[in-house]
Motif scaffolding. Structure first.
Motif, short mmCIF file in Angstrom:
data_model
loop_
_atom_site.label_atom_id
_atom_site.label_comp_id
_atom_site.label_asym_id
_atom_site.label_seq_id
_atom_site.Cartn_x
_atom_site.Cartn_y
_atom_site.Cartn_z
N TRP A 198 -53.97 -47.90 -67.62
CA TRP A 198 -55.30 -47.47 -68.50
C TRP A 198 -57.05 -47.38 -68.02
O TRP A 198 -56.42 -47.41 -66.74
CB TRP A 198 -55.01 -49.54 -68.33
N ILE A 199 -57.37 -47.33 -69.05
CA ILE A 199 -58.81 -46.91 -68.75
C ILE A 199 -60.15 -48.06 -69.66
O ILE A 199 -60.05 -47.67 -70.71
CB ILE A 199 -59.26 -45.11 -68.90
N GLY A 200 -60.52 -48.57 -68.60
CA GLY A 200 -61.99 -49.02 -69.50
C GLY A 200 -63.10 -48.10 -69.67
O GLY A 200 -63.67 -46.93 -69.16
N CYS A 201 -64.00 -48.03 -70.84
CA CYS A 201 -65.37 -47.71 -71.51
C CYS A 201 -66.25 -48.12 -71.22
O CYS A 201 -66.17 -49.36 -71.46
CB CYS A 201 -65.11 -47.49 -73.00
N ASP A 202 -67.23 -47.57 -70.43
CA ASP A 202 -68.27 -47.80 -69.41
C ASP A 202 -69.60 -48.30 -70.11
O ASP A 202 -70.16 -49.14 -69.76
CB ASP A 202 -68.50 -46.76 -68.20
N ASN A 203 -69.15 -47.94 -71.56
CA ASN A 203 -70.64 -48.27 -72.17
C ASN A 203 -69.94 -49.66 -73.19
O ASN A 203 -71.00 -50.64 -72.70
CB ASN A 203 -71.00 -47.22 -73.61
N CYS A 204 -69.07 -49.47 -73.41
CA CYS A 204 -68.28 -51.07 -74.95
C CYS A 204 -67.47 -51.92 -73.62
O CYS A 204 -67.77 -52.90 -74.04
CB CYS A 204 -67.60 -50.75 -75.51
N GLU A 205 -67.07 -51.21 -72.68
CA GLU A 205 -66.03 -52.33 -71.61
C GLU A 205 -64.73 -52.64 -72.46
O GLU A 205 -64.10 -53.36 -71.77
CB GLU A 205 -66.95 -53.28 -71.34
N ARG A 206 -64.55 -51.77 -73.66
CA ARG A 206 -63.28 -52.36 -74.48
C ARG A 206 -62.22 -51.26 -73.21
O ARG A 206 -62.73 -50.10 -73.02
CB ARG A 206 -62.92 -51.39 -75.71
#
Length: 237
Positions: A198-206
């Motif tokens: 998995w990878i998380g968006c550093d902008n929206c945290e999704r």
């Protein structure tokens, strides 16, 4: 192999240096032109460096097996899914791998000492990755710990904190995993599974399945700030 192919250590190094110069130029001085040619809507594209110091973004060779080792395939697909700097760094790493494979393809008939001399000459030059990222070559001898870094290095986890290889994790990992059961992929809606990357968006945290956003663990290690496609589209509006 054609008779014009480089055969001696000096000839192979000259070929390597010319191809390397072409790739460095594509990823630095000509970077805007290179970036525009890597359209994600096109088919699988590769970045080639030629012995005349010219670079080219083109489809892979059709013959199987190809005359020479081929560069990384489909570099254009990841372009808009990554930060520009991170994407260029990733292309640079694959370019270094390709350059070495071509050099040692030509050097298949060299003896042990000649291969050692060839690698020493190549190693005296900064890698394409080092030039593109501005990093200085590391002269320290590799250690056992650094050699195992790729296997046990920290990866992005659901809670946003570095986590070691699951096989090496302690009991706290199991407790943490239970708390993450209500996490869902922002792309397909699938639930969290510790067996998947998995990878998380550093902008929206999704959070996203790596496969859903076409990001592998290897690519993730090169990304310093990941912005999902949704956030990228909002930024362009």
């Amino acid at each position: 192999m054609a008779s014009s192919s480089p055969r001696t250590v000096e000839e192979i190094f000259k070929d390597y240096n010319a191809r390397r110069s072409a790739l460095v130029r594509a990823l630095t001085y000509d970077v805007d032109d290179f970036y525009s040619q890597c359209d994600p809507d096109k088919e699988n594209l590769c970045l080639y460096g030629h012995p005349n110091e010219a670079w080219e973004v083109a489809l892979p060779a059709e013959e199987v097996p190809p005359e020479l080792p081929e560069p990384a395939l489909g570099i254009n697909f990841a372009r808009d899914g990554m930060n520009r700097k991170d994407w260029l760094s990733l292309v640079a790493v694959h370019s270094d791998c390709w350059l070495l494979s071509v050099a040692f393809y030509f050097g298949a008939r060299l003896n042990r000492n000649e291969r050692k001399r060839l690698f020493s000459m190549i190693n005296d030059l900064p890698a394409v990755f080092e030039v593109v990222t501005g990093r200085k070559p590391v002269k320290d001898k590799p250690t056992v710990e650094s050699g195992s870094k790729s296997r046990n290095s920290a990866k992005r986890s659901i809670d946003g904190q570095p986590r070691s290889n699951p096989k090496l994790a302690d009991e706290s990992y199991e407790e943490d995993e239970e708390e993450q059961g209500d996490t869902f992929c922002g792309s397909c809606g699938g639930g969290y599974n510790s067996d998947e990357f998995w990878i998380g968006c550093d902008n929206c945290e999704r959070w996203y399945h790596g496969k859903c956003v076409k990001i592998t663990p290897a690519k993730a290690e090169m990304i310093t700030f990941y912005k999902c496609l949704s956030c990228q589209k909002k930024a362009r509006q």
